[in-house]
Design an enzyme around this catalytic site. Structure first.
Site, short mmCIF file in Angstrom:
data_model
loop_
_atom_site.label_atom_id
_atom_site.label_comp_id
_atom_site.label_asym_id
_atom_site.label_seq_id
_atom_site.Cartn_x
_atom_site.Cartn_y
_atom_site.Cartn_z
N HIS A 53 0.83 -1.21 0.00
CA HIS A 53 0.00 0.00 0.00
C HIS A 53 0.87 1.26 0.00
O HIS A 53 0.45 2.31 0.48
CB HIS A 53 -1.00 -0.01 1.17
CG HIS A 53 -2.06 -1.07 1.00
ND1 HIS A 53 -3.17 -0.88 0.20
CD2 HIS A 53 -2.14 -2.33 1.46
CE1 HIS A 53 -3.91 -2.00 0.21
NE2 HIS A 53 -3.29 -2.90 0.96
N ASP A 55 2.52 1.96 -3.11
CA ASP A 55 2.69 2.38 -4.52
C ASP A 55 1.84 3.60 -4.86
O ASP A 55 2.33 4.56 -5.46
CB ASP A 55 2.48 1.22 -5.52
CG ASP A 55 1.11 0.57 -5.51
OD1 ASP A 55 0.30 0.84 -4.61
OD2 ASP A 55 0.86 -0.26 -6.43
N GLY A 139 -7.89 -14.30 -6.86
CA GLY A 139 -8.28 -13.78 -5.55
C GLY A 139 -7.29 -14.17 -4.48
O GLY A 139 -7.62 -14.21 -3.30
N GLY A 141 -4.24 -12.65 -4.13
CA GLY A 141 -3.28 -11.58 -3.89
C GLY A 141 -2.01 -11.77 -4.69
O GLY A 141 -0.97 -11.20 -4.36
N SER A 143 -1.93 -11.15 -8.00
CA SER A 143 -2.03 -10.29 -9.18
C SER A 143 -2.54 -10.99 -10.43
O SER A 143 -2.02 -10.78 -11.52
CB SER A 143 -0.66 -9.70 -9.53
OG SER A 143 -0.51 -8.49 -8.97
N SER A 145 -5.26 -10.25 -11.78
CA SER A 145 -5.85 -9.19 -12.62
C SER A 145 -4.80 -8.54 -13.50
O SER A 145 -5.00 -8.38 -14.72
CB SER A 145 -6.49 -8.09 -11.77
OG SER A 145 -7.37 -8.64 -10.85
N ASP A 189 1.70 -4.01 -9.51
CA ASP A 189 1.43 -5.34 -10.05
C ASP A 189 1.77 -5.43 -11.53
O ASP A 189 2.42 -6.38 -11.99
CB ASP A 189 -0.05 -5.71 -9.85
CG ASP A 189 -0.47 -5.61 -8.40
OD1 ASP A 189 0.42 -5.55 -7.53
OD2 ASP A 189 -1.68 -5.57 -8.14
C1 GLA Z 1 -2.93 -4.39 -4.98
C2 GLA Z 1 -2.80 -3.23 -5.95
C3 GLA Z 1 -1.38 -2.65 -5.94
C4 GLA Z 1 -0.90 -2.35 -4.51
C5 GLA Z 1 -1.19 -3.54 -3.59
C6 GLA Z 1 -0.90 -3.22 -2.15
O1 GLA Z 1 -2.16 -5.47 -5.40
O2 GLA Z 1 -3.13 -3.62 -7.26
O3 GLA Z 1 -1.33 -1.49 -6.74
O4 GLA Z 1 -1.48 -1.18 -4.02
O5 GLA Z 1 -2.54 -3.98 -3.68
O6 GLA Z 1 0.46 -3.01 -1.95
#
Ligand code: GLA
Length: 403
Positions: A53, A55, A139, A141, A143, A145, A189
């Site tokens: 959190h 970026d 889902g 964490g 990435s 997406s 990400d």
């Molecule tokens: C998600 C968001 C990123 C980043 C993280 C937390 O993965 O896509 O941009 O903010 O949460 O570090």
């Protein structure tokens, strides 16, 4: 109609371009007619070692692209239509590549959003017939997406590297996610998915965009992801809310400390001086970000000095801060970190990615991987009633053409 039965072998296709191309020929007649034009493109997921959190607060992050990701086999077409099938379920969706219209509230939105963002930027968008396979849990964490968006950018560019500077592509993926999907996320990400390097983590300064690949993990160390098996809860709204709280903290601090335009600019002393004039929630969010930026730089120094005890301390401190100040952990993620911490040979553990469920990342002495796996498989179900998944991840290359 009943849902199609998921194909349990589909994930393996993400690592097997020939079989994925064969599946494409069986699925789309245009591919069977032009087998010589088939291309296979791949984009990886990521774990983040530290810097969570930060970026979107213009701070520092330290992600690692991993070997798991999303592959698309495709043939480009000249009709402008992007038509894509999921190998796992056989579901096919399509959209008008450069002008996708409103969201369908389905996985295809991440593909369509890229068509929208590329065409908004004046870049060419090519139609295609494709099939998608993923070995990245959704889902989690990790990435999925960003991996889907990045691989889609390649598919919509005729199965080639998009004709744009890679850092600009990072921002186009962000534009797609912010403007089409509605998640106000940062750039970590997609940066990792595009810039990944085998055997390296990537230090990114999200303000200057300077970045450097860092060899962190020697042969005697391993990275292990532990999936909590709990779905991420309220992720979009809670994520956007965190971001708004950070912006509110910046406005309040800037009123007292001109020159502050992002939490990146705030020092611990500045925060101490203004704390009693801030909303208490905004103050806690800001404290996390200010400390976490420091932890990233301290972690780099500790890695470079070979001080693994300090790296571990920073991992655990990051997790505690995400739990207590940023409120994005969960009882399940906390249980995984506790179990890891009690396992000799684990150097550090913390939640990775946005939080609200998903995975932890563990830095572990290689010979300890079986012990960590055994401890998690034994203790986690008893503590949570859930089934975890434990898998080693390897630092890998960014998006590329496989065939
Ligand atoms: C998600 C968001 C990123 C980043 C993280 C937390 O993965 O896509 O941009 O903010 O949460 O570090």
């Amino acid at each position: 109609m009943p849902d199609p039965q998921p194909d349990p072998n589909a994930a393996a296709l993400a690592r097997d371009p020939d079989s994925l191309a064969a599946r494409l020929r069986e699925t789309h007649p245009e591919a069977a007619a032009r087998p010589g034009d088939i291309r296979v493109v791949h984009a990886p997921g990521r774990v983040n070692l530290i810097g969570e959190h930060t970026d979107y607060n213009e701070g520092f992050v330290l992600p690692v692209a991993i070997e798991r990701g999303i592959a698309i086999a495709l043939v480009p077409t000249d009709d402008g239509i992007a038509r894509l099938t999921l190998a796992e379920t056989g579901e096919t969706r399509e959209f008008a590549g450069a002008a996708p219209g409103p969201r369908q509230n389905a996985w295809i939105d991440y593909v369509a959003g890229m068509g929208w963002a590329l065409s908004e930027a004046g870049l060419p968008v090519t139609g295609f017939r494709g099939i998608l396979a993923s070995d990245l849990p959704q889902g989690a964490g990790l990435s999925s997406s960003a991996a889907l968006e990045v691989v889609s950018a390649w598919a919509l560019s005729g199965g080639e590297r998009p004709a744009v500077d890679p850092m600009r592509l990072v921002h186009l993926v962000k534009r797609s996610e912010n403007g089409y999907i509605g998640l106000n996320n940062g750039i970590m990400d997609q940066f990792a998915s595009i810039f990944g390097e085998p055997g390296r983590a990537l230090l990114l300064d999200c303000r200057s965009l300077e970045h450097r690949a860092i060899r962190l993990v020697g042969d005697d160390l391993a990275l292990v992801a532990c999936h909590s098996g709990s779905p991420r809860r309220l992720e979009t709204s809670a994520y956007n809310e965190r971001r708004a709280q950070c912006d509110a903290a910046v406005s309040a601090i800037a009123a007292l400390e001109p020159g502050v335009t992002a939490l990146r600019d705030v020092t611990p002393a500045m925060l101490d001086a203004v704390r009693d004039r801030l909303d208490p929630v905004a103050a806690r969010r800001a404290q996390h970000v200010v400390d976490e930026d420091r932890r990233v730089l301290d972690a780099i120094a500790a890695f470079e000095a070979g001080d693994l005890a300090e790296v571990g301390r920073l991992f655990y401190a990051s997790h505690a801060s995400l739990r207590d100040l940023y409120d994005v952990s969960s009882p399940e993620l906390d249980a995984l970190v506790d179990i890891a911490r009690a396992t000799p040979g684990v150097i550090g553990a913390r939640l990775t990615g946005a939080g609200f469920g998903g995975c932890t990342i563990n830095l572990v002495r290689r010979e300890t991987v079986p012990a960590l796996r055994a401890a998690v498989l034994r203790d986690y179900p008893a503590r949570t009633g859930l089934t975890p998944r434990v898998f080693e991840v390897e630092a890998s290359a960014g998006a590329r053409r496989l065939a």
